[in-house]
Each structure stands twice: as C-alpha cells, then as structure tokens.
Design an enzyme around this catalytic site. Structure first.
Site, mmCIF file in Angstrom:
data_model
loop_
_atom_site.group_PDB
_atom_site.id
_atom_site.type_symbol
_atom_site.label_atom_id
_atom_site.label_comp_id
_atom_site.label_asym_id
_atom_site.label_seq_id
_atom_site.Cartn_x
_atom_site.Cartn_y
_atom_site.Cartn_z
ATOM 1 C CG HIS A 113 -1.168 0.964 -4.432
ATOM 2 N ND1 HIS A 113 -1.218 0.915 -5.804
ATOM 3 C CD2 HIS A 113 -1.507 -0.289 -4.002
ATOM 4 C CE1 HIS A 113 -1.568 -0.316 -6.193
ATOM 5 N NE2 HIS A 113 -1.734 -1.061 -5.123
ATOM 6 C CD GLU B 287 -1.519 -4.083 -7.928
ATOM 7 O OE1 GLU B 287 -1.300 -4.896 -7.013
ATOM 8 O OE2 GLU B 287 -2.327 -3.128 -7.791
ATOM 9 C CD GLU C 96 -2.746 -1.394 -0.012
ATOM 10 O OE1 GLU C 96 -2.942 -0.441 -0.785
ATOM 11 O OE2 GLU C 96 -3.163 -2.554 -0.242
#
Lengths: 507, 507
Positions: free
Chosen positions: B275, B301, B272
C-alpha cells in the site's frame, strides 16, 4: 415551547458564545501542537515540505479563529454589565479581552511579515552560528529589533518597546522591576561563584561514561513517573532538542540521550516533567480558557526548575534513587562513591555556553542577555556593536571572554526568531521557584524527608493547590505575593544556592 | 504595468483557483490523517476526549473545504470550453467534478447523521461481538442499510443503492460485473480447496515460536526497506491493528508483533508496504489533485496483495531472505527445514475467520459477504435473517458452520461503520494483482530470479510506470485493460493459485 426557547437562549448566551470560540481556537492550536511535536519526533527526513504546508494552513486557521469578530461581540456584551458573571467568568473575560485586543491590533500583513522574518532569521542563524559569521546574521537581527518596535507601537507601547516584549511572555513584569532584582542577584552571585572556584572540592561529571541508552530511558521513565508525571495523559519521546508541548489533556515531552553524559538527559527530563506537571495540574475543565492556562513563562520555568534543582539535585532525592541507579548502572558506577555521584549531580563549573551552565552560573548568563537587550531597545547599543559588548560584559560578569561569536552572541536561538524579552523568564523562574520553595518548606514540614522515601506527592499537591489550579487568575507577580506573602525577591534564591553549594563545596 | 496584470490574471486563472482549493482540502485531510495515525500509535490512554474534539473540528473544516462554492465556480469556468486544457488538466477537472458533486449532493444534516451513526454502530459492534449479541447490534445495522439507501438516493442512484456503495470505493465496478467474475472464481476455488485438504503435505506454522520482538522488527525493517519502501518519506510503527496512512509525501504504516506468530507481523508489514509503495509511487507533483491519487480500493489492494503474496510467499524471496532470517532466529529455526519454513509461509488451512485466512480461502470469505450484501440491499434478506443466512452460506462455500455469531456475521468491523460494498475490493484486488503479475512476468523476463538475488527494483519500476504514475487517470477496470490487454478476469488468479499451491501440496 417556552422551555425550548429558554434552552436555545441559554445555549447561545454571550458567555457560552465566547467559550465556544475559545474552544475552537484551543483545539486548532492543540492540533498545531501535535504537528509540531510530530515534526521533531517522527517526521521522515524528506517529508518537511508537506509539514510546512500543514503548519502554514493551521497557523492561518488559528489566526482567523483568534480574531473572529464573534469573540469581540461576545466580550462587548459581557463587559456591558448587563450579564451577571461569577468571579471565574470575570477572569475569563478579562484575560480573553487581553488576548483578543493584542491580536486584532496587529495588521494581518504585519503578522505575515513577522512570521516570514522569524523563519528567515532562524535559517540565517543556523548558517551563521557554525560559520562564526556575525556579519551575515546582523541584518536579520536589526530587522527583528525594528519589527519588535513596530509591534509595540501597534499595541500602544511605542515608548516602552522592551517592556512590551517582556510583557508578552510575562504579564506584569517590566524592565525596571527586573533590573532591581537582577542587580541584587548579581551582587550576591559573583562572590559565591568566586568562592566555589577556589574550593579544593572538585566535581567530575566526565567519569560518568558508557551508560546504555535503553537503561537510561528505563531509569528516567521510573523517575518521572514517581515524581508525578501522569503518563495516562502524556508521554516522553526522543528529539534533538528537549521540549514539552501540549495542554493538560495530552502533554508530550522529549529528551535526548548521550551515552557519555547521563546527567544531561536525566535532568533535562526532570526539567520537562516540571513543565508537564504544571500543564497537567491546570484545571482540565477549563482547558480552553484562560482559567486553564499557565501564568506566563517565568511561572512555567519556576515549575521546571524546582523539580530539576530543588528536588532533583537534593540529598533526599539521591538517597532514594541512588540504589536504583546503581542497580541499573553497577559497572559504570563501581568506582564512583556516593559523594562523588552527588558532586557530579551538583557540579559547578564556569562555561561560556548558557545551556551547558550549572544552576549557579546560569543566572549570570541571563543577566548578561537582559542588559544587552535593554541597550539594544533603548538605542544605546547597535546590532553592529553587539559582539564586542557581549564579550566585554561576559568578561565582567563571568570572568571569561569568548574568542568567537559562535561561543558568544551567536550561541542562542532566541533572537534569531525575534524572541526578545524571553531570556529574563529563565532567571525569574529560578527566583520564583526558590521563593515558593522557601514558603513550601515552612508550610509542609519534612517535605525533603519525603523525597528520601520516594514520596513526592505532598510537594506536587502543594504546587497544584497554590499555583497550578489558579491558571491565569493572577499574574506571576501577584501569585508569588499571595502564596509567599512577600513580593518577588532574589534573596530566597541566593539563600538556597548559598546553602546547597556553600555546604557542598565547603566555602 | 501590463505585465503585472498578466501575472495577476495567471495567478488567479480558474485552473489555479481549482488547484488552490484542492490543495487546501488535501492539506486539511493530511492533518486529519496524522491525527488518526497518532491516535492509533501514540495517544496516551486518557487523552481520547481531546483527540475526539480535534478530529471533529478537522472533519468540519475538511467538509467545508470540500463543498466550497469556489470549487464549483472554478469547475464551471473550466467546463465551459472557454479555457484550453491539457489532457492532464482535463483528468483533474473530470475527477474533481465527480468528487465535488458527490459531496454537495449530500445535505449537511445527512452527513452529520451518518457520521454519528457510524460511530454509534462501531461502539455497538465492539460490545456485541465479544458478547455474541446479534440482537443488540441488529438495529444499528438496519439503520446503516437505510442510510446507505438514502445516500444513494441523494446521489441519483436510488434504484441501484448497492452499485453506488461499490462505486464509492471502486469507480466503474457494479454488482453485476462482480457477480460474473466472483462466480467463475468460486467455481475454480472450491475444488482446489478440497484437493489441498486431502494432501498429505501439512504446513505447521505453530512451530514458529519465541521470536523476540526486537529481532522481528529489525528483520521486517530490512525486508520492507529492500523491497523498496522509501523510509525517507515514510516510517513504520506499532499499533493494535495494522494500517497504512498518508500520501506520497509522508506515508506511515504500522504492524503489530506476536512473539509466537512471526509470520503475522512480517506479512502484515509486507502487505502495508505494498500500500505504502503505491502511495509513494503516485506523482508527488500532483499530490493534492486526482492525478496524484489512487485508482480505488481494489487497485490499492492489488498492490498490497502482490507484494504480500506473489512476492513475499515466492521461492525466490525466501531463497534470498532465509539465510538472513536464520541469522536472526537461529535457535528458533534449528529444527525447521527450509521446506517446512516455506510451507509455513504458505500454509493453507480453512478457518471461519476472514482475517486469519490464507490466500486461497480468503476469496471465498469475500464471495460470501458479497452475496449477502447484495441480498440485504435488494430486500431479499432482512437484517434479522442475516445470521442464519451467513451460517448457511458459510457451510456451503467454506464447508464449515459457525456456532456463534462472534465467529460468524459479527466478526468484521466494516458493516458496523456502514461500509457496504467495501469487501469486494479485497477479492478484486487479488484478481487484479494476479492479472498484472501475469503480464509483468511476460514482459519482464526473470523477475522472479531477481528476488532470489534480493533485487526488487524491476518489479517496483514496472508497477510505478504502469500503475502508480497514472493516479486516477483511468478507473481500475480501464487500467487493467490497458496494461494487460484484457478485461479483468479471475483466470490469472486461479492459474496462479493452482500453480503455487497445486505444486506445493502435490495435488
């Protein structure tokens, strides 16, 4: 075919139109509420610009929704007499009309100016307070008074601007009615305060030190849960300034911890729990309409103060919670007797600072502000004369004179945002809570004994039945009259304070 | 007077009109984002109804803002050639046109139907999955395929509905281009997987047990902070399913803890963080326009996978963090050697479940889904035939056959909401990350040695310069070509996996 048309008509009756618009407005406001809560509780330090954008757009959308002509059209149709309304529906129409008219009477540019000045004034205050810089702050305050007067004019209250400021927060109250009850209250409080000051009994809150935050949070959660906050529809978090936000469907309160002042977070949380339980007790089915909304700030404050003071500072409450408190904080309380702990909970000590004040002195701080606000609005006092007037009155009422404006008229945030007429709510709330409490103890025998057994349900139920479930059906003044059978009076508050503190301090 | 008019014109140029509309839309979406985050992280259990109302209203407002005719008018004026645009502005106009057209082509009723069916399908799936009830779920899936085809028709992609589904998430990709790279990838992966299975080296993640959550959270915060997540503009919290939400100005990621599976939360959080750092690296000055938005799900991704795998599973990373990990978890790791710990981090074990899969097998799970989605859309396969086709293909690709649909085609949430063409992004992201990584290590000497010294800045800077700062200027395919000098290929991924896992497992 006919049935379909009937359904369609039923779906778009003026009343359902009104409800739909109110729901939209409520939903928008509730989103803004979550953003505001998140800003205090979660916002990363450098994310403020985006949050400001979000808040500004939501304010714009809420304003648009609140002055939507569709509301006015629905109200007109409902007021025409052509539609038969239930008594509930009549309340909704009456209160929705009041809100709608107040919003549409203000020109958009005025609202923008007010919002902008509110923010500018707040920032000026955050600079001026620590710097003791009254001169830098004065122009903002002057403009706030001027804006408040213009607002009252737009509303048709031009000759009673201060009454309008009060009425915004507490419909039905006026400066004249408040003057009477505050006068009587002051007369009773000043001698009580003097007597307590001469008492040989001394409370010592400073002995309560080194209370780990995690244990405080655990205990506080247990207390707020047991007295009746519904954590299925709410939560408690940490923020610099404690507050309670949200409506019954999702109530969020906050507290803040000080390892060396456990009573501050505990009573702050009980106070917010009182606010939260009021919101949770409002009829959920009506959550978007005035029937599901609170009856003004004084009534709201009466709920928080009752749980904080009448309940949280009572003998019964501590009889139940003291063993648990000692379980959690055994070493910290090893040399603190039960009576010393109870005295610490009920310490009465004069201070120049309102928010640090005990429940006896607190009301005097409010009376001071109320008198000054009246004079500011009547023109008897200019903003420039305010610091001196504050200090003079403080000496006369509280027996102490501030040496700086930081601990004088710069101490509170309220005026910096233009919130006049708000301070009285705090003291009116104390009065209402004592008057409701008096009636409650007459009607529900042994409610204080309940507390000693950890039971608070009968009190909460009584409040739900008599106060919460009413929403905005009655004004606070009407509700007090209906529930207690008497007009609002300072005597129950004086009697309650006299009894609790007279006994405790042996004076 | 003249100057004033100039200012006025400048303020309302078609380009500034466009930006204003895009900003409004972005702000509305960001509010919805906070509400969605709050729903997963904070919402009290019984407050879901209010949240649903809030989300529905925000969706309505966002949709209105996204199809606002003012956007179309501004775009038309900007596309007329009368206005001179910078290259940045041309990107904004091009991408805003793409978004706007896609939105206005869909009839409002279709959007409502799709939204409603997405929610219904999700709820059907949450019932069907634990009950292994394919029959109860099949009609929802059938309707989702039908809706996806209708959507493609509205968009003018009627004969290429699956390509449209892919293009929605990853502009520029088609089933045919993906087919080629996935085919080559599968050919390389299957033998690698077989070789690892025969290795005498065995990883044992099950030995990592009893890791207290607080200590996990502390370590994880340290790791994510050090690799470069900016906590001044973001935060990490706990939610049942980890996710990352928000744009660069306020990025919120979540993780969830299992006391007996510390690698799950750690690598979930690093993922995460990848991201989040992409979002934080997008140009903040353009945050409301396509120049400040990501280049599709595959590119997103690629960023999360690079930090999770190329970085987080590297020798260098663990050389730096292992001592700190042992400081925090000394007793739990007392009998785990450095090599065993590193093997646990890089365990390769076949499983039927995609989300539990290691980085070698993971791609095979995606290839399986991609092949089935293609057949579903081409009509080669009906929804009824799907469970059997899933199991057959699973056996052929992964060497194992599910015994229930729960661990077969019911395992993933995506299809239940109508998200077709999304799965390929995961595997494309792995490929992109390996290809970028290859170029990076050629261009920046010793970047892996940096990790062993706890330094990750040169990698992050390289990604910011080459990827993040570009926003949506280029499609993912174009960006890969520009940065690596070669078209997207599975070979860098195969080489990377071969090197890391071939060495580690000695095969």
């Amino acid at each position: 075919m006919v049935e379909e048309i009937t359904v369609f008509l039923a779906m778009s009756s003026p009343y359902s139109d009104l409800i739909r618009q109110l729901q939209r407005l409520h939903t928008l406001c509730s989103v803004t509420g979550i953003l505001g809560w998140d800003e205090q509780v979660n916002l990363p330090p450098d994310s403020a610009d985006l949050r400001a954008e979000q808040m500004a757009l939501m304010a714009e959308l809420s304003h648009e929704a609140s002055v939507n002509p569709a509301i006015g059209e629905a109200l007109q149709a409902l007021e025409s007499g052509d539609v038969k309304l239930s008594s509930d529906e009549r309340v909704v129409v009456r209160e929705a009309r009041r809100d709608f008219d107040r919003r549409v009477r203000l020109p958009g540019e005025f609202v923008t100016e007010q919002t902008r000045h509110s923010s500018a004034g707040y920032h000026a205050w955050t600079r001026a307070k620590p710097a003791n810089d009254f001169a830098g702050y004065a122009p903002f305050l002057t403009k706030h008074v001027e804006l408040a007067k213009r607002e009252a004019e737009y509303q048709g209250w031009g000759d009673r601007a201060y009454d309008f400021a009060i009425d915004k927060h507490d419909p039905g109250f006026t400066a004249a009615t408040i003057e009477v009850v505050f006068g009587e209250l002051r007369e009773g409080l000043v001698p009580l305060v003097k007597r307590i000051a001469t008492s040989p009994v001394k409370a010592d809150r400073a002995r309560l030190r080194g209370f780990p935050v995690e244990a405080q949070a655990k205990f506080l959660r247990e207390v707020t849960d047991r007295i009746g906050f519904n954590y299925q529809r709410g939560r408690i978090d940490v923020s610099p300034h404690p507050f309670c936000e949200g409506s019954g469907a999702d109530v969020r309160m906050t507290t803040c911890y000080d390892i060396d002042d456990p009573m501050n977070s505990l009573f702050g949380a009980i106070h917010e729990t009182g606010h939260g339980m009021y919101e949770q007790g409002l009829p959920l089915a009506h959550h978007a309409t005035p029937l599901g909304q609170h009856a003004g700030m004084a009534m709201h404050e009466s709920q928080s103060r009752m749980w904080e003071n009448q309940v949280g500072r009572s003998r019964g409450f501590w009889r139940y919670f003291e063993p648990r408190y000692r379980e959690e904080f055994g070493s910290q309380l090893a040399h603190v007797s039960s009576e010393d702990l109870y005295l610490a909970v009920n310490a009465v000590q004069p201070t120049l600072i309102r928010v640090a004040s005990d429940e006896v002195h607190y009301n005097l701080h409010i009376i001071l502000r109320f008198e000054l606000e009246q004079k500011l609005f009547s023109g008897e006092l200019t903003v420039e004369e305010l610091p001196r007037a504050w200090n003079d009155l403080c000496e006369a009422i509280l027996g102490r004179r501030p040496t700086t404006d930081t601990e004088g008229m710069l101490q509170d945030v309220h005026w910096s945002g233009g919130a006049f007429g708000y301070f009285p709510s705090y003291c009116l709330g104390n009065m209402i809570s004592a008057q409701l409490w008096q009636t409650l103890t007459e009607q529900v025998a042994g409610v204080e004994d309940d507390f000693a057994r950890g039971k608070f349900g009968r009190l909460l139920e009584w409040l739900q039945t008599n106060v919460h479930s009413q929403g905005r059906r009655y004004s606070a003044l009407e509700l007090v009259q209906r529930v207690t059978g008497a007009p609002l009076s300072p005597r129950p508050l004086l009697a309650y304070l006299e009894k609790r503190y007279g006994n405790l301090y042996g004076v």
